[in-house]
Write a protein that holds these residues in place. Sequence first.
Motif, PDB file in Angstrom:
ATOM      1  N   GLN A   7      54.177  78.885  31.209  1.00  0.00           N
ATOM      2  CA  GLN A   7      55.351  78.444  31.807  1.00  0.00           C
ATOM      3  C   GLN A   7      56.410  78.713  31.037  1.00  0.00           C
ATOM      4  N   ASP A  13      56.026  70.897  34.804  1.00  0.00           N
ATOM      5  CA  ASP A  13      55.039  70.165  35.104  1.00  0.00           C
ATOM      6  C   ASP A  13      54.301  69.300  35.094  1.00  0.00           C
ATOM      7  N   TYR A  14      54.541  68.152  36.206  1.00  0.00           N
ATOM      8  CA  TYR A  14      54.189  66.616  35.862  1.00  0.00           C
ATOM      9  C   TYR A  14      53.748  65.844  37.036  1.00  0.00           C
ATOM     10  N   ILE A  15      52.363  65.672  36.917  1.00  0.00           N
ATOM     11  CA  ILE A  15      51.703  64.569  37.536  1.00  0.00           C
ATOM     12  C   ILE A  15      52.178  63.012  37.613  1.00  0.00           C
ATOM     13  N   ILE A  41      59.322  63.058  43.517  1.00  0.00           N
ATOM     14  CA  ILE A  41      58.397  62.912  43.043  1.00  0.00           C
ATOM     15  C   ILE A  41      57.663  61.696  44.112  1.00  0.00           C
ATOM     16  N   GLU A  45      52.002  62.424  43.147  1.00  0.00           N
ATOM     17  CA  GLU A  45      52.050  63.669  43.415  1.00  0.00           C
ATOM     18  C   GLU A  45      52.454  64.712  42.133  1.00  0.00           C
ATOM     19  N   SER A  46      53.081  65.858  41.998  1.00  0.00           N
ATOM     20  CA  SER A  46      53.423  66.590  40.991  1.00  0.00           C
ATOM     21  C   SER A  46      54.958  67.741  41.355  1.00  0.00           C
ATOM     22  N   GLY A  47      55.709  67.409  40.601  1.00  0.00           N
ATOM     23  CA  GLY A  47      57.298  67.952  40.225  1.00  0.00           C
ATOM     24  C   GLY A  47      57.227  68.467  39.060  1.00  0.00           C
ATOM     25  N   VAL A  48      58.539  68.989  38.783  1.00  0.00           N
ATOM     26  CA  VAL A  48      59.160  69.197  38.228  1.00  0.00           C
ATOM     27  C   VAL A  48      59.799  68.314  36.472  1.00  0.00           C
TER      28      VAL A  48
END
Length: 123
Positions: A7, A13-15, A41, A45-48
Amino acid sequence: MAKNFVQDGRLLDYINNTGAAIASGQVVAIGAVLGVAMDDIAEGESGVIAIEGVFTVPKVSGAVIGQGQPLTWDVSAKAFDDAAATAATGDITGPTAFAAEAAGNGATSLAVKFTGVPGTVKA
């Protein structure tokens, strides 16, 4: 494109395992790297997270910060302080962020350049 490309490194990407929801625009520590949540987030959950770029974020109101000055992320205040401030346990210092603009006493936010470079977490 290289077969091993994962990427763009400016966005990760971050949990969210922080125990609380993260709001869009909130500063997030990923180890010794600071970034900004691009969206809300929820816990688990996962987010950016953007680890590079300039964002307007919270500042300790009493800090006087010059443009280009290194910063300290004060984890208890959830705001940036000037690098001369005494870092407490968990605060992040070093090259992970610097002031993109000057901000004087009384200002509660400032534009910060996030570099993606790890800083130092005060033990």
